[in-house]
Design a protein around this motif. Structure first.
Motif, PDB file in Angstrom:
ATOM      1  N   GLY A 125       0.784  -1.234   0.000  1.00 21.74           N
ATOM      2  CA  GLY A 125       0.000   0.000   0.000  1.00 21.74           C
ATOM      3  C   GLY A 125       0.805   1.267   0.000  1.00 21.74           C
ATOM      4  N   TYR A 126       1.906   1.324   0.761  1.00 22.80           N
ATOM      5  CA  TYR A 126       2.697   2.556   0.856  1.00 22.80           C
ATOM      6  C   TYR A 126       4.159   2.194   1.064  1.00 22.80           C
ATOM      7  CZ  TYR A 126      -0.221   1.405   4.943  1.00 22.80           C
ATOM      8  OH  TYR A 126      -0.987   0.755   5.855  1.00 22.80           O
ATOM      9  N   ARG A 153       1.486   3.888  10.155  1.00 24.21           N
ATOM     10  CA  ARG A 153       0.277   4.087   9.349  1.00 24.21           C
ATOM     11  C   ARG A 153      -0.635   2.876   9.430  1.00 24.21           C
ATOM     12  NH1 ARG A 153       0.160   6.392   3.144  1.00 24.21           N
ATOM     13  NH2 ARG A 153      -2.082   6.170   2.789  1.00 24.21           N
ATOM     14  N   GLY A 213      -4.613   2.673  11.059  1.00 24.66           N
ATOM     15  CA  GLY A 213      -5.774   2.124  10.369  1.00 24.66           C
ATOM     16  C   GLY A 213      -6.397   0.959  11.115  1.00 24.66           C
ATOM     17  N   LEU A 273      -6.172  -3.116   2.624  1.00 23.77           N
ATOM     18  CA  LEU A 273      -5.866  -1.709   2.361  1.00 23.77           C
ATOM     19  C   LEU A 273      -7.126  -0.970   1.915  1.00 23.77           C
ATOM     20  CD1 LEU A 273      -2.475  -2.209   0.492  1.00 23.77           C
ATOM     21  CD2 LEU A 273      -2.775  -1.138   2.726  1.00 23.77           C
ATOM     22  N   ARG A 274      -7.943  -1.600   1.064  1.00 24.14           N
ATOM     23  CA  ARG A 274      -9.176  -0.955   0.636  1.00 24.14           C
ATOM     24  C   ARG A 274     -10.139  -0.765   1.805  1.00 24.14           C
ATOM     25  NH1 ARG A 274     -11.932  -4.031  -4.193  1.00 24.14           N
ATOM     26  NH2 ARG A 274      -9.734  -3.851  -4.840  1.00 24.14           N
ATOM     27  N   ARG A 275     -10.205  -1.769   2.710  1.00 27.82           N
ATOM     28  CA  ARG A 275     -11.093  -1.672   3.879  1.00 27.82           C
ATOM     29  C   ARG A 275     -10.610  -0.578   4.825  1.00 27.82           C
ATOM     30  NH1 ARG A 275     -14.028  -0.919   7.410  1.00 27.82           N
ATOM     31  NH2 ARG A 275     -15.419  -2.352   8.510  1.00 27.82           N
ATOM     32  N   LEU A 276      -9.313  -0.465   5.028  1.00 27.44           N
ATOM     33  CA  LEU A 276      -8.788   0.594   5.912  1.00 27.44           C
ATOM     34  C   LEU A 276      -9.031   1.968   5.307  1.00 27.44           C
ATOM     35  CD1 LEU A 276      -5.406  -0.976   7.077  1.00 27.44           C
ATOM     36  CD2 LEU A 276      -7.595  -0.949   8.267  1.00 27.44           C
ATOM     37  N   GLY A 277      -8.895   2.094   3.979  1.00 27.75           N
ATOM     38  CA  GLY A 277      -9.168   3.362   3.332  1.00 27.75           C
ATOM     39  C   GLY A 277     -10.626   3.752   3.434  1.00 27.75           C
ATOM     40  N   ARG A 278     -11.520   2.748   3.397  1.00 27.67           N
ATOM     41  CA  ARG A 278     -12.941   3.048   3.506  1.00 27.67           C
ATOM     42  C   ARG A 278     -13.294   3.449   4.925  1.00 27.67           C
ATOM     43  NH1 ARG A 278     -15.476  -1.892   1.864  1.00 27.67           N
ATOM     44  NH2 ARG A 278     -15.884  -2.414   4.031  1.00 27.67           N
TER      45      ARG A 278
END
Length: 440
Positions: A330-331, A342, A346, A434-439
């Motif tokens: 992710g980063y 980070r 999250g 990563l998508r779930r943490l971003g949401r």
């Protein structure tokens, strides 16, 4: 130049005049200012490239009328082409000499018969011009013939293409006619079938009318039966509600007894209280000492966005995360410390929302110095020991759980995913977390 002078009946040929003027302009640039003829003093100050172009007429007139200036230019010519000037002085014209140079040298040096030399050069130039014009005309004719041949070839190709299109159009027209004939036949058949169906519908209406009276009597009988069934159904519902209240009381008594029995069994077995979860029993390091270098993981893709949400909704699910596999996916441009911080931020929000057990495993081989990781409440952070990789620690965590417990392992490493799947855990690609943490 107004006249040829001294026996020259016609003006100098243009090429010869330009050559003579150019020679004179070069000499004019080397003359002292006091020696420059008065009509040419203004021109002598011009740039050498502009002197012959802008002062052509005055220079030519001065050469024609000023013998001294002409002889000065002739000396320059004699110094530049001594053999040519010597041959002309003897009355001989070199056979291979340029007619323009011969005429220019003859005009400036004035050897015996210089007028004939100029006329001979004029004739040579005219013949050369005629020959050049003829050659150019032949080239034009050749080009025109070539263009004509090209156009004929293109016209033939276009005609062939048009013939092919006509053949294709004729074939298409024939095919369309055949299709039109088939369509007409199908339309006629459809009309016949429609007439037959209309006749059948008329017969069905007559039959329905005939059966209407019998149907009404049957409908009245069915309504009476339906009313009886509804009365029986209401009686059954009342009986079910009474029986359900009795069953609920029995289930509640059994659950209370089971809870008391489990508490007593815990006291009888004297189960330890220092290990609250199976994952707490797995040996690992906390990041206070560095290990050795590890092998980077291989990232895999997964496009199912609902997978992780469904797993987090399972009761008592244990979410095990391959830390660096997620952060480098992710980063990965951040430092390792910033990657860990980070991810922890999250995961803190995720645990607060879902209340699931979360264990994050980092590869201790990535550490070169002691680290401090601030884990949010509900998140367990482990580092693999020296000589051990995070993949092995993840497998130990999976093996430590009792059979039947729901487990999800977040890693895009193919080997980790296949091994934990065989052990009963569900692998989840890093991209979904990563998508779930971003949401969140």
């Amino acid at each position: 130049m107004s006249s040829a002078g001294e026996g020259l009946s016609r003006p100098l040929p243009e090429q010869v005049r330009l050559n003579v003027v150019d020679l004179a302009s070069q000499v004019l640039g080397t003359m002292p200012a006091a020696s420059v003829p008065p009509p040419l003093r203004g021109i002598a100050k011009f740039d050498p490239r502009k002197r012959a172009k802008l002062g052509s007429a005055p220079i030519a007139a001065q050469l024609e009328n000023d013998k001294k200036f002409r002889e000065l230019v002739a000396e320059s010519v004699a110094a530049g082409w001594p053999e040519l000037v010597a041959s002309l002085a003897e009355g001989n014209v070199p056979p291979a000499a340029d007619p323009v140079l011969v005429a220019a040298a003859a005009y400036l040096t004035r050897p015996p018969g210089w007028e004939e030399m100029i006329e001979t050069a004029r004739a040579d130039l005219e013949r050369s011009a005629v020959a050049a014009e003829g050659s150019e005309r032949e080239e034009v004719v050749a080009r025109l013939r070539e263009q004509l041949a090209t156009q004929k070839s293109a016209a033939k190709e276009e005609a062939d293409r048009l013939r092919e299109q006509i053949r294709a159009a004729r074939a298409e027209n024939s095919d369309l006619r055949r299709k039109l004939h088939d369509a007409r036949e199908r339309a006629k058949g459809a009309v016949r079938r429609a007439e037959e169906m209309e006749q059948a519908a008329e017969e069905a209406r007559h039959a329905a009318t005939a059966a209407g009276s019998a149907g009404e009597s049957e409908l009245r009988r069915l309504r009476e039966r339906l009313a009886d069934v509804e009365k029986q159904l209401e009686a059954s519902r009342r009986a079910a509600r009474e029986g359900r209240s009795i069953e609920d009381a029995r289930v509640r008594v059994l659950l209370d007894a089971l809870q008391d029995a489990s508490a007593g069994l815990r006291r009888e077995l004297a189960l330890p209280t220092t290990i609250s979860r199976p994952a707490d029993s797995v040996a690992a390091v906390t990041g206070e000492r560095p290990g050795v270098r590890g092998v980077p993981a291989r990232a895999l893709a997964d496009d199912d966005p609902q997978l992780l949400d469904q797993l987090l909704a399972l009761p008592q699910v244990h979410l095990i995360i391959d830390g660096y596999n997620v952060t480098k996916t992710g980063y990965g441009t951040l430092t390792l410390a910033d990657q860990r911080n980070r991810l922890m931020t999250g995961l803190g929000g995720l645990v607060a929302q879902t209340r699931v057990e979360v264990t994050v495993v980092f590869d201790g081989a990535e550490l070169n110095a002691p680290v401090q990781v601030t884990a949010p409440r509900g998140v367990r952070v482990l580092f693999s020991a020296p000589g051990e990789i995070a993949d092995d620690l993840i497998r130990q965590l999976v093996r430590a759980e009792p059979p039947g417990r729901a487990m999800a392992v977040v890693s895009s490493d193919r080997e980790v995913a296949e091994s934990v799947r065989r052990m009963g855990a569900r692998p989840v690609p890093s991209g979904l977390l990563l998508r779930r943490l971003g949401r969140a």
